[in-house]
Each structure stands twice: as C-alpha cells, then as structure tokens.
Design a protein around this motif. Sequence first.
Motif, mmCIF file in Angstrom:
data_model
loop_
_atom_site.group_PDB
_atom_site.id
_atom_site.type_symbol
_atom_site.label_atom_id
_atom_site.label_comp_id
_atom_site.label_asym_id
_atom_site.label_seq_id
_atom_site.Cartn_x
_atom_site.Cartn_y
_atom_site.Cartn_z
ATOM 1 N N VAL A 54 13.407 -22.379 10.416
ATOM 2 C CA VAL A 54 14.333 -21.241 10.424
ATOM 3 C C VAL A 54 14.049 -20.404 9.181
ATOM 4 O O VAL A 54 14.110 -20.916 8.053
ATOM 5 N N VAL A 55 13.735 -19.157 9.385
ATOM 6 C CA VAL A 55 13.427 -18.260 8.268
ATOM 7 C C VAL A 55 14.526 -17.219 8.161
ATOM 8 O O VAL A 55 14.776 -16.465 9.106
ATOM 9 N N THR A 56 15.203 -17.187 7.015
ATOM 10 C CA THR A 56 16.286 -16.228 6.788
ATOM 11 C C THR A 56 15.794 -15.137 5.842
ATOM 12 O O THR A 56 15.290 -15.431 4.751
ATOM 13 N N LEU A 57 15.937 -13.898 6.260
ATOM 14 C CA LEU A 57 15.535 -12.747 5.453
ATOM 15 C C LEU A 57 16.765 -12.134 4.802
ATOM 16 O O LEU A 57 17.808 -11.979 5.448
ATOM 17 N N TYR A 58 16.621 -11.783 3.530
ATOM 18 C CA TYR A 58 17.732 -11.206 2.772
ATOM 19 C C TYR A 58 17.333 -9.850 2.190
ATOM 20 O O TYR A 58 16.153 -9.509 2.102
ATOM 21 N N GLY A 59 18.336 -9.097 1.751
ATOM 22 C CA GLY A 59 18.094 -7.862 1.013
ATOM 23 C C GLY A 59 17.261 -6.868 1.795
ATOM 24 O O GLY A 59 17.480 -6.617 2.981
ATOM 25 N N SER A 60 16.278 -6.293 1.117
ATOM 26 C CA SER A 60 15.418 -5.297 1.739
ATOM 27 C C SER A 60 14.630 -5.883 2.904
ATOM 28 O O SER A 60 14.361 -5.194 3.891
ATOM 29 N N LEU A 61 14.263 -7.155 2.815
ATOM 30 C CA LEU A 61 13.533 -7.792 3.903
ATOM 31 C C LEU A 61 14.369 -7.815 5.173
ATOM 32 O O LEU A 61 13.839 -7.651 6.277
ATOM 33 N N ALA A 62 15.664 -8.038 5.028
ATOM 34 C CA ALA A 62 16.546 -8.065 6.193
ATOM 35 C C ALA A 62 16.771 -6.661 6.745
ATOM 36 O O ALA A 62 16.813 -6.456 7.959
ATOM 37 N N LYS A 63 16.914 -5.686 5.845
ATOM 38 C CA LYS A 63 17.294 -4.343 6.271
ATOM 39 C C LYS A 63 16.139 -3.528 6.836
ATOM 40 O O LYS A 63 16.354 -2.645 7.665
ATOM 41 N N THR A 64 14.906 -3.793 6.386
ATOM 42 C CA THR A 64 13.757 -3.033 6.903
ATOM 43 C C THR A 64 12.675 -3.943 7.462
ATOM 44 O O THR A 64 11.559 -3.497 7.701
ATOM 45 N N GLY A 65 13.016 -5.206 7.672
ATOM 46 C CA GLY A 65 12.027 -6.161 8.158
ATOM 47 C C GLY A 65 11.477 -5.838 9.531
ATOM 48 O O GLY A 65 10.296 -6.063 9.800
ATOM 49 N N LYS A 66 12.321 -5.307 10.429
ATOM 50 C CA LYS A 66 11.851 -4.956 11.764
ATOM 51 C C LYS A 66 10.773 -3.883 11.701
ATOM 52 O O LYS A 66 9.708 -3.996 12.302
ATOM 53 N N GLY A 67 11.069 -2.793 10.976
ATOM 54 C CA GLY A 67 10.108 -1.707 10.870
ATOM 55 C C GLY A 67 8.849 -2.093 10.131
ATOM 56 O O GLY A 67 7.763 -1.574 10.416
ATOM 57 N N HIS A 68 8.982 -3.010 9.182
ATOM 58 C CA HIS A 68 7.834 -3.460 8.394
ATOM 59 C C HIS A 68 7.104 -4.640 9.046
ATOM 60 O O HIS A 68 6.164 -5.161 8.484
ATOM 61 N N ARG A 69 7.594 -5.087 10.202
ATOM 62 C CA ARG A 69 6.973 -6.158 10.989
ATOM 63 C C ARG A 69 7.028 -7.519 10.291
ATOM 64 O O ARG A 69 6.165 -8.374 10.484
ATOM 65 N N THR A 70 8.060 -7.727 9.474
ATOM 66 C CA THR A 70 8.204 -8.998 8.777
ATOM 67 C C THR A 70 8.406 -10.143 9.749
ATOM 68 O O THR A 70 7.767 -11.199 9.630
ATOM 69 N N GLU A 84 12.629 -19.480 14.192
ATOM 70 C CA GLU A 84 13.804 -18.629 14.374
ATOM 71 C C GLU A 84 13.949 -17.740 13.144
ATOM 72 O O GLU A 84 13.918 -18.225 12.012
ATOM 73 N N ILE A 85 14.067 -16.436 13.364
ATOM 74 C CA ILE A 85 14.208 -15.481 12.268
ATOM 75 C C ILE A 85 15.649 -14.984 12.220
ATOM 76 O O ILE A 85 16.189 -14.500 13.218
ATOM 77 N N LEU A 86 16.288 -15.117 11.062
ATOM 78 C CA LEU A 86 17.652 -14.637 10.862
ATOM 79 C C LEU A 86 17.640 -13.492 9.854
ATOM 80 O O LEU A 86 16.945 -13.557 8.838
ATOM 81 N N PHE A 87 18.424 -12.460 10.138
ATOM 82 C CA PHE A 87 18.531 -11.306 9.250
ATOM 83 C C PHE A 87 19.915 -11.324 8.608
ATOM 84 O O PHE A 87 20.903 -10.985 9.256
ATOM 85 N N ASP A 88 19.972 -11.731 7.344
ATOM 86 C CA ASP A 88 21.240 -11.799 6.622
ATOM 87 C C ASP A 88 21.455 -10.475 5.881
ATOM 88 O O ASP A 88 20.825 -10.228 4.843
ATOM 89 N N LEU A 89 22.351 -9.645 6.412
ATOM 90 C CA LEU A 89 22.592 -8.323 5.843
ATOM 91 C C LEU A 89 23.752 -8.300 4.856
ATOM 92 O O LEU A 89 24.081 -7.252 4.302
ATOM 93 N N GLU A 90 24.346 -9.458 4.612
ATOM 94 C CA GLU A 90 25.558 -9.504 3.803
ATOM 95 C C GLU A 90 25.333 -10.006 2.379
ATOM 96 O O GLU A 90 25.932 -9.496 1.434
#
Length: 413
Positions: A54-70, A84-90
């Motif tokens: 399970v990979v959790t993305l935080y900060g800028s990685l979470a907020k622009t990860g889709k566009g940057h293909r993270t 599993e990729i999780l985007f933690d925006l909080e």
Amino acid sequence: MSAHLQNEQLCRTSMESLKELYKIGVGPSSSHTMGPERAAKIVKARYPQADRIVVTLYGSLAKTGKGHRTDYIIEKTLAPVQTEILFDLERTDLPHPNTLRFSVYSGGSLVDDLTVLSVGGGEIRFAGEDLSAKARIYPLHTFAEIAAHCRDRGIRLWQYVQEVEGEEIWAYLREIWHCMKQAIFDGISAEGELFGGLHVQRKARQLYSQRHMDESSETRENRLVCAYAFAVSEQNAACAGKIVTAPTCGSSGVLPAVLKYTQDRRKFSDEDILHALATGGIIGNLIKTNASISGAEAGCQAEIGSACAMAAAALAELYEMDLDQIEYAAEVAIEHHLGLTCDPVKGLVQIPCIERNAVAAMRAINAVNLANFLAGSRKISFDLVIKTMYETGKDLSCRYRETSEGGLAKLYN
C-alpha cells in the motif's frame, strides 16, 4: 545538537557528485515520477516476499500525483505485486512536501512501514537514514569558497570539478550531453497532442522549421533557442524518451537549449560543452545543497530559476569569462526568477511549464550579456541570492508550491 539536525546541517554544507545532479530518466517529473520510481525499485528489491504493498501519497505528491503520473509509475514498477495507491489530501505535518509511505505486507501481515521523501531532481531519502553515509565529495560548500580556491590555484570551475571528481566525470558528462542532444533531435522531429486532456499541441517542430519572413539574427536566435527548449520540455511532458534532470525534469529544457544553440553558432567542441556542463553543475549543486531544487518545497523559482542560473554559468564558461562574470551571470539569472510560483494546470508538466523553459533559456543568454559588462559593479553575491530564494520559497503559500491549488491551475478552465 540532535542527530537529525546534525544530518540536516551536513546536507546543507556538503555537495554530492554531479552524477547525483544530472540524472538520465523519463519524465514528466523528477520529484513526482523519477523519485517515487526509484523508491519503489528499492522497496521491491528489499522485500521480494511482499505480496501486497500500500503506497500512500502526501502533500504535493497527493495533490498533483495524477497529472504527474506518480500512481502509474509506482504501480508499473511494483508489478506484479498487488499495489494500492492512496492519496492523502489532509495530512500536513510532513517531513517534506513530497512524502510517500510504503506499507509492505506478506501473507496478510505488515512487514514494514517505510517513509520516503522525494526531495527533488530524482533524489530520495528514506526517513531515518544516516545522511552522513552519503558520498558528499565536495569539501567546499559556497560559491565564495570555491571561487577563492580556484583563484588560489589559478584554475577554472570545470578544473575544480575534475580535481574533486577525477577524470572519469568527463565520460559521464559526455553521456549526459549525448542524451540532451537526442532529446532535442527527437523533440523537433515529433508532432501531435500531448496526453493529459489539455489538448496541448507540440510546437517545437514548428518553431524549428518555420522561418520568419523577415528574420533578423536576433529573431533567429530566439526562435531556435525556444525550439530546442520546447523540444526537450515536450519530450518530458510526453514521457516520450529519456531526458536529463538539469536540475529537474520540469526544467530540463533550459540548459540543453542554450548549449546546443551556442555550440552550433560558435562551433564549440564537445569538450568545451562538457566543461560548461561541469561549471553549470557546480551552480546547480550549490542551489540543491544550500537551498532547494524542488518546486513543491520552494516554488518554480527552485526549478526554472535554478536551471536558468546553471545555463547562464555554463554559457559564461563557454565564453571563458572570469569567475566574477560567471557568478554575476548566475546570480542575475536566479534573482529575476525570485517568487516564481509552481502552479501546473491539472497537475500536468505542460502549462505554464513548457513555455517557461523557453523564456528562461533566453533569459540565461541575456544574463551573460549583462555579466560581460556589469560584473564589476555587482552588489549581490550568488550565495546570498541562493539563501534569498530558499527563504522566499518557504514564505510562498502552499497553493503556489506544486499543489495546483492556486494561480493558473486554479483559474484556468
């Protein structure tokens, strides 16, 4: 002083090899794509028994990860392991704006939890690692110290690089230059629309081939420099081939554009170009070490501003300008990018990123022209402007540090 502070102090005072600055890879982002890819490879090799991560993305990685293909690059790298990729925006209490966590499972049990910082230029740090173990080979850590050393020895900046890194650095920089030229060639040969939904058409080929009906030498210079910068930046945005972090993927078009145009126009040898890359590398290394080259940490000034300073110093080296002129060119280049925001529309490295590479390439040439005349009257040192850039970046609202929450990214429809 705590071990963490000691390590952070070491990080800010000792420079790594230029091999850690100039990296060859695939875009669109060194911090959002290359860094996470590198981390995923390490985790996969370290835990071959893992059956789920399970990979959790935080900060800028979470907020622009889709566009940057993270998410794409992590899933691709970890395959065939279930990912599993999780985007933690909080979460905001982060050790770095580009933070991600790998939770590794085997047989239903948690094996390890690893926090990784993607600090810019494709470089990563695992939380808790001993930074003193990294190969920080440059004993001098400010431009003033390096310049004083060069004056005492009667050597140029590229000779200082050779003194520290050894003769083998030239083979590496030759590979770097080959990759830069290939990216330009491929970029000016390609056409079509860049992926991502913004319907951005490639423009490098048009700029390269469409001569102005009444083209002066100045217009031709601007057109070709811009064509080369667009070419590399479009290759990066399209993930269409290998590019060089100079110092990042998002700013990878500036330095190649300036050097390719000048080599063709002035007939400089490849050896001359390698010396210029070494000098530009010292400038980039100083910024990376004493401030930041991460847009998520310090805004686009840390990426495009740094690239412009590297290109200006490299060009000044080609013209065999003295140390004061090289410093002035680099200082002017970055000073007039201070406060530049990082606000990629839809999180894609396209608008305004591609055009910024072209504008910065032209600005680097202008900075060298100023340095030729005005270096003796300068008041601001390169070391001071690095410090200023970093403090300015820290003062920027997070909306303008690669989160796509402000500026063009907010207002563009």
